[in-house]
Design a protein around this motif. Structure first.
Motif, PDB file in Angstrom:
ATOM      1  N   CYS A 744      39.141 -22.776 -25.273  1.00 42.68           N
ATOM      2  CA  CYS A 744      38.041 -22.633 -24.137  1.00 42.68           C
ATOM      3  C   CYS A 744      36.858 -21.974 -24.997  1.00 42.68           C
ATOM      4  CB  CYS A 744      38.433 -21.968 -23.094  1.00 42.68           C
ATOM      5  SG  CYS A 744      39.598 -22.852 -21.752  1.00 42.68           S
ATOM      6  N   ILE A 745      37.034 -20.977 -25.979  1.00 36.86           N
ATOM      7  CA  ILE A 745      35.978 -20.169 -26.375  1.00 36.86           C
ATOM      8  C   ILE A 745      35.577 -20.627 -27.878  1.00 36.86           C
ATOM      9  CG2 ILE A 745      36.578 -18.105 -24.833  1.00 36.86           C
ATOM     10  CD1 ILE A 745      37.848 -17.164 -27.718  1.00 36.86           C
ATOM     11  N   GLU A 746      36.221 -21.935 -28.310  1.00 37.87           N
ATOM     12  CA  GLU A 746      35.552 -22.466 -29.485  1.00 37.87           C
ATOM     13  C   GLU A 746      34.093 -22.330 -29.389  1.00 37.87           C
ATOM     14  OE1 GLU A 746      38.007 -22.728 -32.066  1.00 37.87           O
ATOM     15  OE2 GLU A 746      36.452 -24.352 -32.491  1.00 37.87           O
ATOM     16  N   GLU A 747      33.505 -22.214 -30.561  1.00 31.50           N
ATOM     17  CA  GLU A 747      31.989 -21.872 -30.664  1.00 31.50           C
ATOM     18  C   GLU A 747      31.397 -23.386 -30.416  1.00 31.50           C
ATOM     19  OE1 GLU A 747      30.713 -19.894 -34.011  1.00 31.50           O
ATOM     20  OE2 GLU A 747      28.655 -20.583 -33.965  1.00 31.50           O
ATOM     21  N   ASP A 748      31.897 -24.555 -30.960  1.00 32.87           N
ATOM     22  CA  ASP A 748      31.340 -25.769 -30.710  1.00 32.87           C
ATOM     23  C   ASP A 748      31.721 -26.304 -29.481  1.00 32.87           C
ATOM     24  OD1 ASP A 748      31.757 -29.173 -32.349  1.00 32.87           O
ATOM     25  OD2 ASP A 748      30.440 -28.418 -31.003  1.00 32.87           O
ATOM     26  N   PRO A 749      30.697 -26.754 -28.088  1.00 32.53           N
ATOM     27  CA  PRO A 749      30.863 -27.012 -27.187  1.00 32.53           C
ATOM     28  C   PRO A 749      31.849 -28.218 -27.163  1.00 32.53           C
ATOM     29  CG  PRO A 749      28.667 -26.287 -27.435  1.00 32.53           C
ATOM     30  CD  PRO A 749      29.048 -26.264 -28.663  1.00 32.53           C
ATOM     31  N   ALA A 750      31.749 -29.146 -27.833  1.00 33.80           N
ATOM     32  CA  ALA A 750      32.308 -30.389 -27.790  1.00 33.80           C
ATOM     33  C   ALA A 750      33.676 -30.205 -27.951  1.00 33.80           C
ATOM     34  CB  ALA A 750      31.737 -31.237 -28.901  1.00 33.80           C
ATOM     35  N   ALA A 751      34.133 -29.143 -28.689  1.00 34.95           N
ATOM     36  CA  ALA A 751      35.560 -28.707 -29.016  1.00 34.95           C
ATOM     37  C   ALA A 751      36.191 -28.244 -27.639  1.00 34.95           C
ATOM     38  CB  ALA A 751      35.739 -28.017 -30.231  1.00 34.95           C
ATOM     39  N   ARG A 752      35.541 -27.593 -26.988  1.00 34.35           N
ATOM     40  CA  ARG A 752      36.156 -27.041 -25.549  1.00 34.35           C
ATOM     41  C   ARG A 752      36.727 -28.239 -24.874  1.00 34.35           C
ATOM     42  NH1 ARG A 752      30.660 -23.608 -24.573  1.00 34.35           N
ATOM     43  NH2 ARG A 752      30.683 -22.749 -26.799  1.00 34.35           N
ATOM     44  N   PRO A 753      37.654 -27.854 -24.111  1.00 35.77           N
ATOM     45  CA  PRO A 753      38.360 -28.786 -23.202  1.00 35.77           C
ATOM     46  C   PRO A 753      37.360 -28.789 -21.882  1.00 35.77           C
ATOM     47  CG  PRO A 753      39.757 -26.763 -23.005  1.00 35.77           C
ATOM     48  CD  PRO A 753      38.564 -26.724 -24.158  1.00 35.77           C
ATOM     49  N   SER A 754      37.649 -29.885 -21.194  1.00 40.64           N
ATOM     50  CA  SER A 754      37.012 -29.959 -19.873  1.00 40.64           C
ATOM     51  C   SER A 754      37.691 -29.065 -18.810  1.00 40.64           C
ATOM     52  CB  SER A 754      36.993 -31.424 -19.092  1.00 40.64           C
ATOM     53  OG  SER A 754      38.243 -31.987 -19.075  1.00 40.64           O
ATOM     54  N   MET A 755      37.317 -28.681 -17.684  1.00 38.43           N
ATOM     55  CA  MET A 755      38.161 -27.862 -16.827  1.00 38.43           C
ATOM     56  C   MET A 755      39.246 -28.803 -16.288  1.00 38.43           C
ATOM     57  SD  MET A 755      37.136 -24.982 -16.871  1.00 38.43           S
ATOM     58  CE  MET A 755      38.514 -24.574 -15.998  1.00 38.43           C
ATOM     59  N   LYS A 756      39.276 -30.298 -16.029  1.00 40.44           N
ATOM     60  CA  LYS A 756      40.331 -30.967 -15.721  1.00 40.44           C
ATOM     61  C   LYS A 756      41.373 -30.853 -16.883  1.00 40.44           C
ATOM     62  CE  LYS A 756      41.466 -35.716 -14.160  1.00 40.44           C
ATOM     63  NZ  LYS A 756      40.881 -36.891 -13.621  1.00 40.44           N
ATOM     64  N   LYS A 757      41.267 -30.873 -18.155  1.00 36.37           N
ATOM     65  CA  LYS A 757      42.020 -30.681 -19.235  1.00 36.37           C
ATOM     66  C   LYS A 757      42.612 -29.257 -19.440  1.00 36.37           C
ATOM     67  CE  LYS A 757      44.031 -32.571 -22.829  1.00 36.37           C
ATOM     68  NZ  LYS A 757      43.229 -32.582 -23.986  1.00 36.37           N
ATOM     69  N   VAL A 758      41.864 -28.213 -19.115  1.00 29.40           N
ATOM     70  CA  VAL A 758      42.211 -26.886 -18.792  1.00 29.40           C
ATOM     71  C   VAL A 758      43.437 -26.763 -17.790  1.00 29.40           C
ATOM     72  CG1 VAL A 758      41.643 -24.531 -18.239  1.00 29.40           C
ATOM     73  CG2 VAL A 758      40.135 -25.857 -19.677  1.00 29.40           C
ATOM     74  N   ILE A 759      43.066 -27.314 -16.459  1.00 22.92           N
ATOM     75  CA  ILE A 759      44.113 -27.358 -15.486  1.00 22.92           C
ATOM     76  C   ILE A 759      45.366 -28.096 -15.829  1.00 22.92           C
ATOM     77  CG2 ILE A 759      44.573 -28.022 -13.177  1.00 22.92           C
ATOM     78  CD1 ILE A 759      41.733 -27.576 -12.549  1.00 22.92           C
ATOM     79  N   GLN A 760      45.270 -29.116 -16.524  1.00 21.67           N
ATOM     80  CA  GLN A 760      46.496 -29.813 -16.956  1.00 21.67           C
ATOM     81  C   GLN A 760      47.234 -28.933 -17.869  1.00 21.67           C
ATOM     82  OE1 GLN A 760      44.700 -33.667 -18.488  1.00 21.67           O
ATOM     83  NE2 GLN A 760      45.003 -34.421 -16.698  1.00 21.67           N
ATOM     84  N   MET A 761      46.589 -28.444 -19.019  1.00 18.26           N
ATOM     85  CA  MET A 761      47.093 -27.504 -19.835  1.00 18.26           C
ATOM     86  C   MET A 761      47.967 -26.056 -19.144  1.00 18.26           C
ATOM     87  SD  MET A 761      44.806 -27.492 -23.265  1.00 18.26           S
ATOM     88  CE  MET A 761      43.450 -26.906 -22.638  1.00 18.26           C
ATOM     89  N   LEU A 762      47.358 -25.696 -18.210  1.00 17.97           N
ATOM     90  CA  LEU A 762      47.900 -24.629 -17.426  1.00 17.97           C
ATOM     91  C   LEU A 762      49.030 -25.014 -16.911  1.00 17.97           C
ATOM     92  CD1 LEU A 762      44.597 -22.813 -16.055  1.00 17.97           C
ATOM     93  CD2 LEU A 762      46.246 -21.729 -17.606  1.00 17.97           C
TER      94      LEU A 762
END
Length: 780
Positions: A744-762
């Motif tokens: 989530c805190i990757e410097e490149d915004p494109a490398a950060r997951p979407s919130m939908k992907k974050v929820i799936q990872m959680l």
């Protein structure tokens, strides 16, 4: 005497009339204790309360026949049971609600205006009419797990299975009418991608925006975008009279068409179903488990070295029954062996592929790699994998034209205490010790599990009794018109703004109480903030925010634009901010509760980013802008007060820097486009604060631990993440959480997951790759 008789007779008539209501008018109600329901004219369908657990749920069912009620639609399906004192009522202002003594009312229907009356149609459709006799809401627009004749499953809509036949909360499987013309079945929470699909109609030839429907003869068919029939899915013949039909995605992930013979006491028959293989539904046996078809019945099993998480609920999956040592503590005394399973496959969680190998070489390669927990060997290819293994099932010998796969699972060999190998002369003694200790641990674990289940159930019961929840698990609730307050009203409600709760970048918040003893929080916006905002612009923005409703967003009740005064009225959150909840309360939330708090926030952000009518970037996500209700549920505050993104814009440029130092994304400082990924970065920082249960910057900590994000990265690189949490937690779970935050805190915004992907990872649905873990000067 005669007068008493007449009163009793009149009361009896009133009760019988209530039990056979065909319409529900304003001021009327239904009760589970009086067995009152709303019936269709023919009596085939009924709406009201039906038994659920130790209480009741609200829904629609087949009324004809003497068999157990067959529920075809459920309101607020994820809510816990309501008590016997609950009622369903149409209020005097035209809202259909569930009311329970001592509990906040729960809306059933999201209407565009007040309803005059409610009617149960013979089609099984519950409808609300306004004063013009126009339908303003109908249950057919919000299907749960069942398709009835006349109900149209339009492009983008889906049915979601129930947990069990007797529990109609959202289950594990869904069937979706896709916009490409295909009808596809997936596990709940998965992406709409081929890797997750387990059945498809292959009907993309019908064109985009097709519709699935069922007719009164049991035919399941598709309509194209112009409404013409183009495909009969189940090739059903015209049946005999006296039957009713429904198509349901059941708890086992199978989509079935049922017939109900109302002449023969409602007897039920299965007319058609897909898929044919009952092990096809992906995830039917949970994590690390696999499904085996025995006598055409699905049976869940665990691979060698694994036991069921819960033997009475084998669909939950399996856990390892031995300790696999961390790579950091690898030593020569640790021994493992490889157990081979023929024709068993899981969804690939591959991190390395070794070509041109024999099966013995593949086994050896996995044994020598401390990161390898399983491997799939097929042909001459060896794929190393990590846990968890998902969507496991037995395949045919030559499925998809490929040779039969072999699954190689790493298990402990004669494991003793602490995962080390006991000397040969003491292994028999150790085995008896292990047996005794194991039985004691299992007994203790069962007691703890039962107690935990009780606490979790009570916790969820309290939580859901207050929170209106949407029907498809993302948290939407009904749209309620905002109330316009005068300044004097709010001055009285807050006792002259005498009790401040806190202040932020937009203004100061005060505690207040409305007539009726409802507690509120009143945000008085700073004059400097709203000085440049025109009245019409302010009103339009209030209307936009007023349409935003989600269980993880603080609810806006109303506003004031009296003269130069601009105030917002919110629901009061009794547990204050996330900061005070984590750091100032005596009882700290445990690991599971902290993960749930993070999920609450993630779901709220997902709604703002992707699901609400107007896409919103929060721009100032931080612990003080996250509030906790009395049940420990997190709700995001101050959303919509930053710039709203219109639907035609996907990003904003040259934004003035907003947010709080330490939580804002690097792109704010780089003159880069500001997108929803800026909120993902802020979430990552907040996420570390939550799971580590400490402040982002702690001046009292040792120098190397003062900056939380830097300390997290240092511990992750040194494989010492256990230092980050105040209690002992599962190492694998902790590492997963740290990886999510680092992505989530990757410097490149494109490398950060979407919130939908974050929820799936959680939720453990998708694999989490190793994060690049690169330092950035802006994140400290």
């Amino acid at each position: 005497m005669v007068l008493s008789f007449l009163l009793i007779f009149a009361h009896s008539i009133a009760i019988n009339a209530q039990q056979r209501n065909f319409n529900l008018s304003r001021g009327s109600s239904l009760s589970p204790t009086e067995n009152s329901s709303l019936f269709s004219q023919s009596g085939k369908f009924a709406f009201g309360f039906f038994p659920f657990g130790d209480g009741f749920a609200v829904g629609i069912w087949y009324e004809s026949g003497t068999l157990q009620k067959t529920v075809v639609w459920t309101a607020n399906r994820n809510d816990p049971p309501v008590s016997r004192n609950a009622t369903i009522g149409l209020t005097n202002d035209g809202r259909l609600i569930v009311h329970e003594v001592g509990v906040q009312e729960k809306p059933i229907a999201n209407t565009t205006g007040p309803a005059l009356f409610v009617s149960m149609l013979d089609s099984g459709n519950l409808v609300l009419y306004n004063s013009n006799l126009t339908i303003i809401w109908q249950s057919f627009d919000y299907p749960t797990d069942t398709l009835l004749p006349g109900l149209l499953l339009r492009a983008g809509d889906e049915l979601v299975s129930s947990i069990f036949e007797t529990n109609h909360s959202m289950g594990s499987f869904r069937i979706k009418m896709q916009t490409d013309g295909n009808i596809v079945m997936y596990p709940v929470g998965s992406l709409d991608a081929p890797d997750f699909a387990y059945w498809a109609s292959v009907t993309n030839f019908v064109g985009k925006n097709a519709t699935l429907t069922l007719d009164g003869n049991g035919r399941l068919y598709m309509l194209n975008s112009s409404g013409a029939e183009v495909k009969n899915i189940n090739n059903a013949a015209v049946p005999s009279d006296g039957k009713m039909y429904r198509a349901t995605i059941d708890a086992d992930g199978i989509f079935r068409v049922y017939s109900h013979n109302l002449i023969e006491n409602g007897s039920q028959s299965i007319e058609w179903y897909v898929p044919d293989d009952r092990c096809r539904p992906k995830g039917i046996c949970g994590i690390n488990g696999y499904c085996d078809l025995i006598n055409l019945q699905p049976v869940c099993a665990c691979p060698p070295g694994f036991d069921f998480i819960k033997h009475e609920e084998k669909n939950l999956g399996c856990n390892r029954n031995f300790i696999l040592e961390s790579c950091a503590f690898k030593n020569d005394h640790t021994e493992y062996t490889i157990q081979e399973l023929q024709s068993i496959v899981w969804l690939e969680s591959t991190y390395a592929i070794l070509p041109s190998m024999t099966i013995e070489e593949c086994k050896l390669a996995c044994l020598e790699d401390c990161n390898c927990e399983a491997a799939q060997f097929q042909g001459q290819e060896c794929k190393k994998q990590k846990l968890p293994l998902t969507f496991g099932r037995r395949t045919s010998q030559q499925e998809d034209g490929k040779p039969s796969p072999s699954m190689l699972v790493k298990v402990g060999m004669d494991s003793g205490r602490n995962g080390t190998i006991a000397p040969k002369e003491s292994r028999k003694v150790l085995r008896m010790d292990i047996l005794v200790i194991g039985l004691a641990c299992i007994s203790f674990a069962l007691i703890v599990l039962a107690f935990s289940a009780f606490l979790i159930f009570r916790y969820r019961l309290w939580a859901y009794k207050k929170i209106p929840y949407k029907s498809n698990d993302q948290g939407l609730i009904e749209d309620v018109s905002l109330r316009v307050f005068t300044y004097n009203e709010l001055e009285v409600a807050t006792s002259g703004f005498s009790e401040p709760l806190g202040s932020g970048s937009f203004g100061t918040v005060f505690k207040g109480t409305l007539s009726g003893q409802r507690r509120i929080a009143v945000k008085r916006l700073d004059l400097k903030v709203v000085a440049e905002v025109q009245e019409m612009e302010f009103l339009n923005e209030m209307r936009s925010i007023g349409r935003i409703h989600h269980r993880n967003l603080v609810r806006l009740l109303g506003y004031c634009h009296d003269g130069s005064n601009r105030l917002l009225v919110y629901d009061y959150m009794s547990n204050g901010t996330l900061s005070s909840y984590l750091f100032k309360s005596q009882l700290k939330p445990n690991w599971v509760e902290r993960i749930n708090i993070a999920l609450n926030i993630a779901r709220g952000l997902l709604y703002l980013h992707e699901e609400c009518e107007t896409r919103i970037i929060h721009c100032d996500l931080k612990p003080s802008n996250i509030l906790m209700d009395e049940y420990g549920h997190a709700k995001i505050a101050d959303f919509g007060l930053a710039k709203l993104l219109m639907p035609e814009h996907s990003r904003t440029f040259t934004e003035p820097i907003r947010g709080t130092r330490g939580y804002i994304a690097p792109e704010w400082h780089m003159d880069l486009p500001i997108t929803v990924k800026a909120d993902v970065y802020s979430f990552g920082i907040v996420f570390f604060v939550i799971i580590c249960c400490r402040k982002r910057l702690d001046n009292d900590a040792p120098e190397e631990e003062a900056i939380l994000v830097k300390w997290v990265k240092d511990c992750f690189k040194a494989n010492e993440v256990s230092k980050l949490v105040p209690e002992e937690v599962d190492q694998q779970s902790l590492e997963r959480m740290i990886k999510i935050g680092l992505w989530c805190i990757e410097e490149d915004p494109a490398a950060r997951p979407s919130m939908k992907k974050v929820i799936q990872m959680l939720e453990g649905i998708v694999e989490i790759l190793e994060p690049p873990c690169a330092h950035s000067s802006f994140q400290y």
